[in-house]
Design a protein around this motif. Structure first.
Motif, PDB file in Angstrom:
ATOM      1  N   UNK A 224      43.829 -17.754  21.062  1.00  0.00           N
ATOM      2  CA  UNK A 224      44.509 -18.979  21.499  1.00  0.00           C
ATOM      3  C   UNK A 224      43.596 -19.478  22.966  1.00  0.00           C
ATOM      4  N   UNK A 225      43.507 -20.772  23.225  1.00  0.00           N
ATOM      5  CA  UNK A 225      42.870 -21.414  24.337  1.00  0.00           C
ATOM      6  C   UNK A 225      43.598 -22.674  24.542  1.00  0.00           C
ATOM      7  N   UNK A 226      43.439 -23.140  25.885  1.00  0.00           N
ATOM      8  CA  UNK A 226      44.142 -24.403  26.306  1.00  0.00           C
ATOM      9  C   UNK A 226      42.731 -25.270  26.374  1.00  0.00           C
ATOM     10  N   UNK A 227      43.004 -26.440  26.211  1.00  0.00           N
ATOM     11  CA  UNK A 227      41.982 -27.557  26.081  1.00  0.00           C
ATOM     12  C   UNK A 227      42.756 -28.981  26.380  1.00  0.00           C
ATOM     13  N   UNK A 228      41.949 -30.021  26.720  1.00  0.00           N
ATOM     14  CA  UNK A 228      42.934 -31.347  26.904  1.00  0.00           C
ATOM     15  C   UNK A 228      43.401 -31.775  25.632  1.00  0.00           C
ATOM     16  N   UNK A 229      44.358 -32.470  25.575  1.00  0.00           N
ATOM     17  CA  UNK A 229      44.947 -33.427  24.409  1.00  0.00           C
ATOM     18  C   UNK A 229      43.868 -34.279  23.864  1.00  0.00           C
ATOM     19  N   UNK A 230      43.780 -34.515  22.525  1.00  0.00           N
ATOM     20  CA  UNK A 230      42.760 -35.285  21.970  1.00  0.00           C
ATOM     21  C   UNK A 230      42.280 -36.503  22.609  1.00  0.00           C
ATOM     22  N   UNK A 231      41.044 -36.671  22.938  1.00  0.00           N
ATOM     23  CA  UNK A 231      40.616 -37.969  23.725  1.00  0.00           C
ATOM     24  C   UNK A 231      40.699 -37.541  25.324  1.00  0.00           C
ATOM     25  N   UNK A 232      41.103 -36.401  25.731  1.00  0.00           N
ATOM     26  CA  UNK A 232      41.125 -36.191  27.070  1.00  0.00           C
ATOM     27  C   UNK A 232      39.915 -35.372  27.564  1.00  0.00           C
ATOM     28  N   UNK A 233      39.601 -35.358  28.620  1.00  0.00           N
ATOM     29  CA  UNK A 233      38.205 -34.860  29.354  1.00  0.00           C
ATOM     30  C   UNK A 233      38.496 -33.446  30.045  1.00  0.00           C
ATOM     31  N   UNK A 234      37.635 -32.528  29.772  1.00  0.00           N
ATOM     32  CA  UNK A 234      37.663 -31.046  30.510  1.00  0.00           C
ATOM     33  C   UNK A 234      37.547 -31.450  31.803  1.00  0.00           C
ATOM     34  N   UNK A 236      38.915 -33.871  33.689  1.00  0.00           N
ATOM     35  CA  UNK A 236      40.299 -34.184  34.360  1.00  0.00           C
ATOM     36  C   UNK A 236      41.279 -33.298  34.044  1.00  0.00           C
ATOM     37  N   UNK A 237      41.331 -32.352  32.886  1.00  0.00           N
ATOM     38  CA  UNK A 237      42.078 -31.421  33.002  1.00  0.00           C
ATOM     39  C   UNK A 237      42.082 -30.361  34.121  1.00  0.00           C
ATOM     40  N   UNK A 238      40.659 -29.996  34.369  1.00  0.00           N
ATOM     41  CA  UNK A 238      40.411 -29.119  35.265  1.00  0.00           C
ATOM     42  C   UNK A 238      41.093 -29.555  36.837  1.00  0.00           C
ATOM     43  N   UNK A 239      40.910 -30.729  37.090  1.00  0.00           N
ATOM     44  CA  UNK A 239      41.665 -31.239  38.141  1.00  0.00           C
ATOM     45  C   UNK A 239      43.071 -31.099  38.304  1.00  0.00           C
ATOM     46  N   UNK A 240      43.691 -31.435  37.168  1.00  0.00           N
ATOM     47  CA  UNK A 240      45.214 -31.383  36.944  1.00  0.00           C
ATOM     48  C   UNK A 240      45.655 -29.818  37.082  1.00  0.00           C
ATOM     49  N   UNK A 247      47.784 -18.807  39.041  1.00  0.00           N
ATOM     50  CA  UNK A 247      49.119 -18.200  38.797  1.00  0.00           C
ATOM     51  C   UNK A 247      49.212 -18.313  37.096  1.00  0.00           C
ATOM     52  N   UNK A 248      48.584 -19.299  36.645  1.00  0.00           N
ATOM     53  CA  UNK A 248      48.764 -19.294  35.027  1.00  0.00           C
ATOM     54  C   UNK A 248      48.053 -18.115  34.526  1.00  0.00           C
ATOM     55  N   UNK A 249      46.595 -17.725  35.179  1.00  0.00           N
ATOM     56  CA  UNK A 249      45.958 -16.481  34.521  1.00  0.00           C
ATOM     57  C   UNK A 249      46.711 -15.336  34.851  1.00  0.00           C
ATOM     58  N   UNK A 250      47.176 -15.204  36.020  1.00  0.00           N
ATOM     59  CA  UNK A 250      47.609 -13.964  36.294  1.00  0.00           C
ATOM     60  C   UNK A 250      48.787 -13.761  35.494  1.00  0.00           C
ATOM     61  N   UNK A 251      49.753 -14.751  35.274  1.00  0.00           N
ATOM     62  CA  UNK A 251      50.951 -14.453  34.406  1.00  0.00           C
ATOM     63  C   UNK A 251      50.714 -14.320  32.914  1.00  0.00           C
ATOM     64  N   UNK A 252      49.574 -15.262  32.363  1.00  0.00           N
ATOM     65  CA  UNK A 252      49.288 -14.725  31.102  1.00  0.00           C
ATOM     66  C   UNK A 252      48.220 -13.647  30.895  1.00  0.00           C
ATOM     67  N   UNK A 253      47.749 -13.108  31.767  1.00  0.00           N
ATOM     68  CA  UNK A 253      46.614 -12.114  31.625  1.00  0.00           C
ATOM     69  C   UNK A 253      45.594 -12.402  30.969  1.00  0.00           C
ATOM     70  N   UNK A 254      45.055 -13.782  31.274  1.00  0.00           N
ATOM     71  CA  UNK A 254      43.748 -14.330  30.544  1.00  0.00           C
ATOM     72  C   UNK A 254      42.904 -14.841  31.761  1.00  0.00           C
ATOM     73  N   UNK A 255      41.580 -14.786  31.380  1.00  0.00           N
ATOM     74  CA  UNK A 255      40.409 -15.328  32.250  1.00  0.00           C
ATOM     75  C   UNK A 255      40.988 -16.905  32.382  1.00  0.00           C
ATOM     76  N   UNK A 256      40.445 -17.583  33.651  1.00  0.00           N
ATOM     77  CA  UNK A 256      41.028 -18.845  34.044  1.00  0.00           C
ATOM     78  C   UNK A 256      40.011 -19.679  33.101  1.00  0.00           C
ATOM     79  N   UNK A 257      38.595 -19.383  32.968  1.00  0.00           N
ATOM     80  CA  UNK A 257      37.864 -20.344  32.221  1.00  0.00           C
ATOM     81  C   UNK A 257      37.386 -21.351  32.852  1.00  0.00           C
ATOM     82  N   UNK A 258      37.031 -22.405  31.887  1.00  0.00           N
ATOM     83  CA  UNK A 258      37.022 -23.874  32.672  1.00  0.00           C
ATOM     84  C   UNK A 258      35.782 -24.602  32.175  1.00  0.00           C
ATOM     85  N   UNK A 259      34.653 -24.011  31.500  1.00  0.00           N
ATOM     86  CA  UNK A 259      33.699 -24.743  30.969  1.00  0.00           C
ATOM     87  C   UNK A 259      34.061 -25.455  29.836  1.00  0.00           C
TER      88      UNK A 259
END
Length: 301
Positions: A224-234, A236-240, A247-259
């Motif tokens: 699983x991974x998180x990305x923008x909804x279709x048509x969105x930009x990485x 913009x989502x990074x800013x949001x 906090x999300x990374x800690x709670x989910x025990x997942x690397x933050x990522x971002x590229x």
């Protein structure tokens, strides 16, 4: 004398009695009941979002045809069709790379039906344009019942659907067949995820954000991974997500990522072994629910 069954009288009710406001009542209801349109036109619809910005306008509903991942635009009205909505529809088609357009209204003017007919006759596959009339009915004192009727649709639409299905099934590679079989198993165990297909991934909306959590199937893992909804930009989502990402990374025990994605996780497993499919399905469902609950807690608090 006993004449048998007793029948009530079926009457049309003002559409405003069912939905008092187009944007606040009708659009959210329709977005939550896309299965009614799916059954009517014959393609599986999955909600992407509502009130999606395109320039200075907002498209009422965006959905995905899960059979081929194409975009479906749905414009809905509580009044008769008008030139304004027709113009907006043409704008959205270009701005959203849409293949299928569904226009829902209680009544259509002849010139607008002619426009839909012309579009169906002068565009090539995979474009498809629908005019669908919505009515609200009641029998005596029964609850209100919505009724959708196709007024205009592409020529030979049923034949096109059958051909598309045969082509898709006939062209599936061994990998594609394995994907379809696994997602069929997955959706059979967890029906809320919708209709299975042969794609490598599926996605679900994350509350409080413009993001989705993607479930994917690879040869040696599911993840699983998180990305923008279709048509969105990485970007913009990074800013949001910036205020919440730690906090999300800690709670989910997942690397933050971002590229290329955020909060990616996977389960290493032989996905071709059917004995593993229950474990894979359970892991994917548990992760999606965890992501949705965590995003709801962290991003909407």
């Amino acid at each position: 004398m006993d004449h048998g069954a007793t029948f009530g009288t079926l009457v049309d009710v003002s559409i405003r009695e069912a939905w008092s406001h187009e944007a606040h009542r009708f659009t959210p209801w329709l977005a939550s009941n896309l299965d009614r349109l799916s059954a009517l036109i014959g393609i599986p619809l999955e909600l992407i979002g509502t009130e999606t910005r395109v320039g200075s306008f907002s498209a009422d509903i965006l959905a995905k045809n899960s059979a081929d991942d194409s975009i479906v635009l749905i414009e809905n009205q509580l009044e008769a069709s008008d030139h304004t909505h027709l113009g907006q529809i043409m704008t959205y088609l270009a701005g959203l790379s849409t293949h299928t357009m569904i226009w829902v209204a209680p009544n259509f003017r002849d010139e607008h039906l002619s426009a839909i007919r012309w579009l169906n006759e002068h565009t090539i596959d995979p474009f498809a344009f629908f005019a669908i009339r919505v009515r609200v009915l009641r029998i005596d004192n029964s609850p209100l019942a919505p009724l959708f009727e196709i007024i205009e649709r592409p020529n030979n639409w049923d034949r096109q659907l059958a051909q598309q299905k045969r082509t898709a099934e006939g062209n599936l590679s061994e990998l594609g067949q394995n994907r379809r079989q696994f997602w069929t198993h997955f959706c059979g165990k967890y029906p809320s995820y919708g209709t299975p297909d042969a794609a490598s991934s599926r996605w679900s909306i994350l509350p409080g954000t413009d993001a989705v959590v993607v479930q994917y199937l690879a040869r040696d893992s599911v993840g699983v991974f998180v990305r923008p909804r279709r048509g969105g930009a990485m970007e913009d989502l990074a800013i949001e997500l910036a205020p919440y990402l730690a906090a999300l990374a800690t709670s989910l025990a997942a690397p933050a990522g971002g590229q290329t994605s955020f909060l990616s996780q996977n389960l290493k497993i032989d996905t071709s072994n059917r004995e593993n499919w229950d474990q894979m399905a359970d892991w994917l469902d548990e992760r999606v629910r965890a992501y949705q609950e965590t995003f709801a807690s962290v991003c909407t608090s």
